[in-house]
Design a protein around this motif. Structure first.
Motif, mmCIF file in Angstrom:
data_model
loop_
_atom_site.group_PDB
_atom_site.id
_atom_site.type_symbol
_atom_site.label_atom_id
_atom_site.label_comp_id
_atom_site.label_asym_id
_atom_site.label_seq_id
_atom_site.Cartn_x
_atom_site.Cartn_y
_atom_site.Cartn_z
ATOM 1 N N PRO A 127 0.847 -1.206 0.000
ATOM 2 C CA PRO A 127 0.000 0.000 0.000
ATOM 3 C C PRO A 127 0.882 1.256 0.000
ATOM 4 N N VAL A 128 0.475 2.249 -0.777
ATOM 5 C CA VAL A 128 1.253 3.476 -0.941
ATOM 6 C C VAL A 128 0.440 4.681 -0.489
ATOM 7 N N GLU A 129 1.005 5.435 0.436
ATOM 8 C CA GLU A 129 0.365 6.635 0.966
ATOM 9 C C GLU A 129 -0.955 6.281 1.665
ATOM 10 N N SER A 130 -1.823 7.269 1.809
ATOM 11 C CA SER A 130 -3.043 7.067 2.601
ATOM 12 C C SER A 130 -4.220 6.626 1.732
ATOM 13 N N PHE A 131 -5.208 6.032 2.400
ATOM 14 C CA PHE A 131 -6.438 5.602 1.749
ATOM 15 C C PHE A 131 -7.612 6.190 2.522
ATOM 16 N N PRO A 132 -8.741 6.438 1.865
ATOM 17 C CA PRO A 132 -9.895 7.026 2.545
ATOM 18 C C PRO A 132 -10.430 6.095 3.636
ATOM 19 N N CYS A 215 7.618 -10.972 -6.750
ATOM 20 C CA CYS A 215 7.286 -9.661 -7.295
ATOM 21 C C CYS A 215 6.564 -8.844 -6.236
ATOM 22 N N ILE A 216 6.358 -7.568 -6.528
ATOM 23 C CA ILE A 216 5.693 -6.669 -5.595
ATOM 24 C C ILE A 216 4.720 -5.781 -6.355
ATOM 25 N N LEU A 217 3.540 -5.609 -5.782
ATOM 26 C CA LEU A 217 2.469 -4.849 -6.426
ATOM 27 C C LEU A 217 2.088 -3.676 -5.532
ATOM 28 N N GLY A 218 2.327 -2.464 -5.998
ATOM 29 C CA GLY A 218 1.958 -1.272 -5.249
ATOM 30 C C GLY A 218 0.519 -0.874 -5.530
ATOM 31 N N LEU A 219 -0.183 -0.410 -4.499
ATOM 32 C CA LEU A 219 -1.560 0.047 -4.630
ATOM 33 C C LEU A 219 -1.648 1.474 -4.146
ATOM 34 N N SER A 220 -2.175 2.352 -4.983
ATOM 35 C CA SER A 220 -2.273 3.769 -4.665
ATOM 36 C C SER A 220 -3.705 4.250 -4.833
ATOM 37 N N TRP A 221 -4.155 5.090 -3.910
ATOM 38 C CA TRP A 221 -5.457 5.713 -4.083
ATOM 39 C C TRP A 221 -5.343 6.901 -5.042
ATOM 40 N N THR A 222 -4.175 7.528 -5.078
ATOM 41 C CA THR A 222 -3.939 8.682 -5.947
ATOM 42 C C THR A 222 -3.722 8.223 -7.380
ATOM 43 N N ASP A 263 -16.525 12.128 -6.426
ATOM 44 C CA ASP A 263 -15.459 11.212 -6.053
ATOM 45 C C ASP A 263 -16.040 9.989 -5.339
ATOM 46 N N ILE A 264 -15.331 8.881 -5.417
ATOM 47 C CA ILE A 264 -15.786 7.638 -4.778
ATOM 48 C C ILE A 264 -15.754 7.801 -3.267
ATOM 49 N N ASP A 265 -16.849 7.470 -2.615
ATOM 50 C CA ASP A 265 -16.898 7.588 -1.162
ATOM 51 C C ASP A 265 -17.419 6.320 -0.490
ATOM 52 N N GLU A 266 -17.528 5.228 -1.257
ATOM 53 C CA GLU A 266 -17.939 3.959 -0.677
ATOM 54 C C GLU A 266 -17.486 2.812 -1.570
ATOM 55 N N MET A 267 -17.326 1.659 -0.957
ATOM 56 C CA MET A 267 -17.004 0.468 -1.733
ATOM 57 C C MET A 267 -18.292 -0.105 -2.309
ATOM 58 N N ASP A 268 -18.334 -0.272 -3.609
ATOM 59 C CA ASP A 268 -19.496 -0.885 -4.245
ATOM 60 C C ASP A 268 -19.025 -1.939 -5.232
ATOM 61 N N ALA A 269 -19.983 -2.596 -5.876
ATOM 62 C CA ALA A 269 -19.656 -3.693 -6.783
ATOM 63 C C ALA A 269 -18.821 -3.220 -7.977
ATOM 64 N N LYS A 270 -19.110 -2.025 -8.471
ATOM 65 C CA LYS A 270 -18.389 -1.496 -9.625
ATOM 66 C C LYS A 270 -16.914 -1.283 -9.304
ATOM 67 N N LEU A 271 -16.630 -0.669 -8.158
ATOM 68 C CA LEU A 271 -15.250 -0.412 -7.762
ATOM 69 C C LEU A 271 -14.521 -1.725 -7.489
#
Length: 373
Positions: A127-132, A215-222, A263-271
């Motif tokens: 995980p990279v930086e902050s997440f909501p 391997c390594i996989l980075g995840l960013s909200w930005t 902006d996305i403000d909740e986890m839903d099926a699409k996301l």
């Protein structure tokens, strides 16, 4: 006299590898479907199998995407029966897309070049930086897998099934200020959203990958961008660095409308579907898989979030052969593991895409486990 380079036997071996080795009848049945790439005029192509209630292979062309985008009915035959694999129609020779032999040459060289005695068997998620907060507070009940899971635990479960044979571990969150990562950033001229330069991540991620990691996989909200001239990228992988970075794509400039944007403000099926699709695709790149032009496949190239989301979650026989060679999984066990997770997810997040993926898994297992072709 030897077999000429242009003979069907030689071309098939180049496409899918040597199937004379000790493989199961199930695996042989799956990988033999690749023969359709070399023989588009086969009598079997497009034929419905009543005993399986589906068509094993049919054809597909890029014009379907245009028709689908315009809201028209794209394929009458697809509406009539379930199609397991859709063969891409292309004038390019089969070897212009990555064959198993081409992939295996690169993969073997990479393993030889890797300066360690044993290939890592772990995929690390960074995980990279902050997440909501809605994401950090997220929980889902996976009834068949031990109950409540947070977001990263869910991702771990999904990748452990998709890349069966590998272990998935989550690393502590990286803060750029504390870690002194120098990642170039900009604010997009249209959306005014912050974006990170995607290629800056590859050496940084490699530097924090533990020694036992493949391997390594980075995840960013930005959001991410590939070059100054380009707007946006969902994710990107670098095989040599064994690192990839993926963003959640809160705002794709291509579809940005300041009057309607939210902006996305909740986890839903699409996301959730978008995350599953892009993370699995980018991780496959880290195993050396390039974009596929043989079948509709998770490794098809995409130019937008909508296009990526419309593509299948699963690999075609040619690409599956590569990934199995790298991970060493059993086909039936892998498909069953993915099926259980998707069934638990869809019970909480109803989704047409996930429902279709479940149906595909059930049909594929039926095909593989039925004696009749």
């Amino acid at each position: 006299m030897g077999i000429s380079a242009s003979s069907p036997a030689r071309r098939y071996k180049t496409l899918i590898g040597d199937l004379e080795e000790d493989i199961s009848s199930v695996e042989h049945k799956m990988y033999s479907l690749s023969q359709y790439v070399l023989d588009q005029n086969s009598d079997m192509l497009g034929k419905h199998r009543p005993e399986l209630d589906m068509c094993i292979i049919d054809t597909w062309s890029a014009k379907n995407v245009h028709e689908e985008d315009n809201g028209s009915k794209k394929n009458d035959r697809a509406d009539e029966k379930f199609i397991l694999f859709q063969l891409m129609i292309s004038e390019k020779p089969y070897f212009c897309s990555q064959t198993f032999t081409q992939w295996n040459t690169i993969y073997k060289f990479d393993q030889w070049w890797t300066p360690c005695c044993k290939k890592g068997t772990k995929i690390y998620i960074q995980p990279v930086e902050s997440f909501p907060q809605f994401l950090t507070d997220f929980e889902i009940d996976l009834k068949h897998l031990g109950g409540s899971h947070d977001f990263f635990a869910l991702l771990k479960r999904l990748l452990e099934a998709y890349f069966d044979g590998m272990t998935i571990d989550i690393l502590p969150n990286v803060n750029f200020h504390d870690s002194k990562w120098k990642i170039k950033a900009r604010f997009h001229h249209k959306t005014n959203s912050k974006q990170y330069h995607v290629t800056d991540f590859f050496p940084k991620l490699r530097s924090v990958k533990p020694a036992d990691g493949y391997c390594i996989l980075g995840l960013s909200w930005t959001d991410l961008y590939p070059t100054e001239k380009l707007n946006f990228v969902l994710g990107e992988a670098h095989f040599a660095f064994k690192s990839a970075i993926f963003c959640f794509g809160r705002c794709e400039p291509k579809i940005y409308d300041p009057e309607t944007f939210k902006d996305i403000d909740e986890m839903d099926a699409k996301l959730l579907w978008r995350i599953i699709k892009v993370v699995s695709h980018e991780t496959c790149h880290l195993f050396g898989l390039m974009h596929c032009w043989y079948f509709r496949c998770n490794m098809n190239e995409s130019c937008s979030m909508a296009e990526a989301a419309s593509q299948p979650l699963f690999l075609c026989p040619v690409c599956l052969r590569k990934l199995q060679h790298a991970c060493g999984f059993d086909l039936i066990n892998r498909y069953r593991r993915i099926l259980v997770i998707l069934q638990d997810i869809v019970s909480v997040f109803p989704s047409q895409e996930i429902e279709q993926s479940i149906q595909w898994l059930e049909k594929c297992l039926k095909f593989l486990l039925t004696d009749k072709l």
